[in-house]
Design a protein around this motif. Sequence first.
Motif, PDB file in Angstrom:
ATOM      1  N   PRO A 271       0.799  -1.224   0.000  1.00 10.17           N
ATOM      2  CA  PRO A 271       0.000   0.000   0.000  1.00 10.17           C
ATOM      3  C   PRO A 271       0.838   1.283   0.000  1.00 10.17           C
ATOM      4  CG  PRO A 271      -0.971  -1.612   1.463  1.00 10.17           C
ATOM      5  CD  PRO A 271       0.379  -2.152   1.073  1.00 10.17           C
ATOM      6  N   GLU A 272       1.868   1.316   0.856  1.00 16.44           N
ATOM      7  CA  GLU A 272       2.701   2.511   0.916  1.00 16.44           C
ATOM      8  C   GLU A 272       3.600   2.631  -0.310  1.00 16.44           C
ATOM      9  OE1 GLU A 272       0.745   1.620   4.270  1.00 16.44           O
ATOM     10  OE2 GLU A 272       2.369   0.290   3.618  1.00 16.44           O
ATOM     11  N   VAL A 273       4.110   1.503  -0.802  1.00 14.80           N
ATOM     12  CA  VAL A 273       4.968   1.544  -1.988  1.00 14.80           C
ATOM     13  C   VAL A 273       4.161   1.943  -3.218  1.00 14.80           C
ATOM     14  CG1 VAL A 273       6.597   0.244  -3.409  1.00 14.80           C
ATOM     15  CG2 VAL A 273       6.516  -0.151  -0.956  1.00 14.80           C
ATOM     16  N   GLU A 274       2.910   1.500  -3.289  1.00 17.97           N
ATOM     17  CA  GLU A 274       2.041   1.920  -4.394  1.00 17.97           C
ATOM     18  C   GLU A 274       1.821   3.435  -4.364  1.00 17.97           C
ATOM     19  OE1 GLU A 274      -0.270   1.652  -7.784  1.00 17.97           O
ATOM     20  OE2 GLU A 274       0.867   0.018  -6.862  1.00 17.97           O
ATOM     21  N   ALA A 275       1.565   3.967  -3.179  1.00 14.83           N
ATOM     22  CA  ALA A 275       1.380   5.414  -3.058  1.00 14.83           C
ATOM     23  C   ALA A 275       2.655   6.160  -3.442  1.00 14.83           C
ATOM     24  CB  ALA A 275       0.964   5.771  -1.629  1.00 14.83           C
TER      25      ALA A 275
ATOM     26  N   ARG B 214      19.214  11.069 -18.652  1.00 14.16           N
ATOM     27  CA  ARG B 214      17.962  10.430 -19.066  1.00 14.16           C
ATOM     28  C   ARG B 214      16.769  11.129 -18.408  1.00 14.16           C
ATOM     29  NH1 ARG B 214      18.892   5.691 -21.817  1.00 14.16           N
ATOM     30  NH2 ARG B 214      20.926   4.684 -21.486  1.00 14.16           N
ATOM     31  N   THR B 215      15.606  10.976 -19.022  1.00 12.27           N
ATOM     32  CA  THR B 215      14.386  11.624 -18.539  1.00 12.27           C
ATOM     33  C   THR B 215      13.433  10.583 -17.965  1.00 12.27           C
ATOM     34  OG1 THR B 215      14.571  13.403 -20.159  1.00 12.27           O
ATOM     35  CG2 THR B 215      12.391  13.034 -19.207  1.00 12.27           C
ATOM     36  N   VAL B 216      12.841  10.907 -16.837  1.00  7.54           N
ATOM     37  CA  VAL B 216      11.853  10.025 -16.208  1.00  7.54           C
ATOM     38  C   VAL B 216      10.573  10.049 -17.036  1.00  7.54           C
ATOM     39  CG1 VAL B 216      10.521   9.558 -14.113  1.00  7.54           C
ATOM     40  CG2 VAL B 216      12.840  10.512 -13.936  1.00  7.54           C
ATOM     41  N   THR B 217      10.054   8.872 -17.345  1.00  7.90           N
ATOM     42  CA  THR B 217       8.811   8.783 -18.125  1.00  7.90           C
ATOM     43  C   THR B 217       7.638   8.261 -17.306  1.00  7.90           C
ATOM     44  OG1 THR B 217       9.379   6.557 -18.914  1.00  7.90           O
ATOM     45  CG2 THR B 217      10.086   8.433 -20.264  1.00  7.90           C
ATOM     46  N   ASP B 218       7.911   7.529 -16.235  1.00  3.04           N
ATOM     47  CA  ASP B 218       6.825   6.953 -15.433  1.00  3.04           C
ATOM     48  C   ASP B 218       7.435   6.292 -14.202  1.00  3.04           C
ATOM     49  OD1 ASP B 218       4.269   6.261 -14.680  1.00  3.04           O
ATOM     50  OD2 ASP B 218       3.877   4.921 -16.367  1.00  3.04           O
ATOM     51  N   ALA B 219       6.580   5.803 -13.324  1.00  8.53           N
ATOM     52  CA  ALA B 219       7.029   5.015 -12.177  1.00  8.53           C
ATOM     53  C   ALA B 219       5.969   3.973 -11.882  1.00  8.53           C
ATOM     54  CB  ALA B 219       7.264   5.889 -10.960  1.00  8.53           C
ATOM     55  N   ARG B 220       6.412   2.811 -11.452  1.00  5.93           N
ATOM     56  CA  ARG B 220       5.461   1.761 -11.110  1.00  5.93           C
ATOM     57  C   ARG B 220       6.022   0.898  -9.988  1.00  5.93           C
ATOM     58  NH1 ARG B 220       5.399  -1.739 -16.643  1.00  5.93           N
ATOM     59  NH2 ARG B 220       4.659   0.303 -17.331  1.00  5.93           N
ATOM     60  N   ARG B 221       5.115   0.138  -9.376  1.00  5.88           N
ATOM     61  CA  ARG B 221       5.478  -0.739  -8.263  1.00  5.88           C
ATOM     62  C   ARG B 221       5.511  -2.182  -8.733  1.00  5.88           C
ATOM     63  NH1 ARG B 221       2.563  -4.083  -4.919  1.00  5.88           N
ATOM     64  NH2 ARG B 221       0.598  -3.374  -5.832  1.00  5.88           N
ATOM     65  N   HIS B 222       6.474  -2.935  -8.207  1.00  3.95           N
ATOM     66  CA  HIS B 222       6.543  -4.384  -8.382  1.00  3.95           C
ATOM     67  C   HIS B 222       6.710  -4.972  -6.980  1.00  3.95           C
ATOM     68  CE1 HIS B 222       7.287  -3.902 -12.758  1.00  3.95           C
ATOM     69  NE2 HIS B 222       8.022  -2.872 -12.377  1.00  3.95           N
TER      70      HIS B 222
ATOM     71  N   LEU C 232       8.515 -12.794  -8.328  1.00  2.20           N
ATOM     72  CA  LEU C 232       7.332 -12.384  -7.584  1.00  2.20           C
ATOM     73  C   LEU C 232       6.105 -13.216  -7.938  1.00  2.20           C
ATOM     74  CD1 LEU C 232       7.490  -8.470  -7.660  1.00  2.20           C
ATOM     75  CD2 LEU C 232       7.741  -9.945  -5.646  1.00  2.20           C
ATOM     76  N   GLY C 233       5.324 -13.523  -6.908  1.00  4.13           N
ATOM     77  CA  GLY C 233       4.056 -14.189  -7.108  1.00  4.13           C
ATOM     78  C   GLY C 233       2.979 -13.194  -7.483  1.00  4.13           C
ATOM     79  N   PRO C 234       1.732 -13.644  -7.602  1.00  4.10           N
ATOM     80  CA  PRO C 234       0.629 -12.746  -7.944  1.00  4.10           C
ATOM     81  C   PRO C 234       0.411 -11.702  -6.854  1.00  4.10           C
ATOM     82  CG  PRO C 234      -0.204 -14.894  -7.275  1.00  4.10           C
ATOM     83  CD  PRO C 234       1.284 -15.039  -7.408  1.00  4.10           C
ATOM     84  N   ASP C 235      -0.084 -10.544  -7.261  1.00  4.05           N
ATOM     85  CA  ASP C 235      -0.248  -9.409  -6.354  1.00  4.05           C
ATOM     86  C   ASP C 235      -1.733  -9.220  -6.041  1.00  4.05           C
ATOM     87  OD1 ASP C 235      -0.386  -6.829  -5.168  1.00  4.05           O
ATOM     88  OD2 ASP C 235       1.462  -6.246  -6.184  1.00  4.05           O
ATOM     89  N   PRO C 236      -2.138  -9.277  -4.769  1.00  3.81           N
ATOM     90  CA  PRO C 236      -3.552  -9.098  -4.419  1.00  3.81           C
ATOM     91  C   PRO C 236      -4.119  -7.735  -4.819  1.00  3.81           C
ATOM     92  CG  PRO C 236      -2.379 -10.117  -2.609  1.00  3.81           C
ATOM     93  CD  PRO C 236      -1.337  -9.682  -3.600  1.00  3.81           C
ATOM     94  N   ALA C 237      -3.264  -6.752  -5.067  1.00  2.00           N
ATOM     95  CA  ALA C 237      -3.748  -5.444  -5.508  1.00  2.00           C
ATOM     96  C   ALA C 237      -4.103  -5.428  -6.984  1.00  2.00           C
ATOM     97  CB  ALA C 237      -2.689  -4.379  -5.226  1.00  2.00           C
TER      98      ALA C 237
ATOM     99  N   ALA D 239       2.752 -11.278  -3.724  1.00  2.00           N
ATOM    100  CA  ALA D 239       3.637 -10.115  -3.765  1.00  2.00           C
ATOM    101  C   ALA D 239       3.101  -8.954  -2.931  1.00  2.00           C
ATOM    102  CB  ALA D 239       3.834  -9.654  -5.211  1.00  2.00           C
ATOM    103  N   GLY D 240       4.018  -8.318  -2.183  1.00  2.00           N
ATOM    104  CA  GLY D 240       3.734  -7.025  -1.577  1.00  2.00           C
ATOM    105  C   GLY D 240       3.349  -7.012  -0.121  1.00  2.00           C
ATOM    106  N   ILE D 241       3.021  -8.171   0.461  1.00  2.29           N
ATOM    107  CA  ILE D 241       2.574  -8.219   1.854  1.00  2.29           C
ATOM    108  C   ILE D 241       3.767  -8.510   2.756  1.00  2.29           C
ATOM    109  CG2 ILE D 241       1.059  -9.389   3.510  1.00  2.29           C
ATOM    110  CD1 ILE D 241      -0.718 -10.167   1.111  1.00  2.29           C
TER     111      ILE D 241
END
Length: 275
Positions: A5-9, A47-55, A135-140, A171-173
Amino acid sequence: MPESPEVEALARFLAEEASGREIRGVDVLEFRTVKTRAAPPTSIIGRTVTDARRHGKHVELMLDGASLVVSLGRHGWMRWRDTEPLTPAADAPPALATFELSGESGLDVTDAGSWVSLGLFVVSDADEVPAIAKLGPDPADPAFTRDRFDAALGGRHKQIKAILQEQESLAGIGNAYSDEILHIAKVSPVTRAAVLDEDAADRLFDATLSTVRGAIDARLGVPIHQLKAQKVAAMRVHGRTGEACPVCGDTIRDLTFSGTSAQYCPTCQNGGVPL
């Protein structure tokens, strides 16, 4: 420990604030954080930042032609700096690497632990990071289903709390949200997956989805330097040893076992019997 949750934010904040900015400078203060020696963090200058995502518990800062993946480990986090910088508190964790961005902004990567658990990877694809590839499946994930959840449990003899925290399974917990999930599901942390009946498995699945997704919704929009405090404040049983259970009023207990610890309610989760 940072959890989904916090990493997604954090990732969504970076996607909004850092996208379109050029990396102007990189200073690695702790070289043990560098995990791709052939492609060090200094190689992304220009380099230029284009996006960010969580894994899972990792953040990928996507750039034109490469990605910077930050493995937050046990105590890692990030601080954002802009034209009106936030002055870190006196006890704020030290920056192990700093990134200067265009627009007079910057990003500090920090680690509050007594040993370095943070990792920096410069890759062409996030799956080149071994922990992400496994990583396994992510409940989010909206595509997460009951079948994928059942496959993670798989009738195993491993304890449920350990499976919830096992990144190759789900993943993520981490430690905190696994305690919260088990409390809501009314399942003991030492219960083994193989002995769960259908009703308990239903409760556990529902609690996993509601806990992870509800916490993500609650954290979005919170300033990233306040996310840890918001997480701590929202806990029902984790970190609440000695306090009253918010459901039944019994005293929350602490249990150390199998190299981990859990906070739980004896009445809600173990028929009133302390573990």
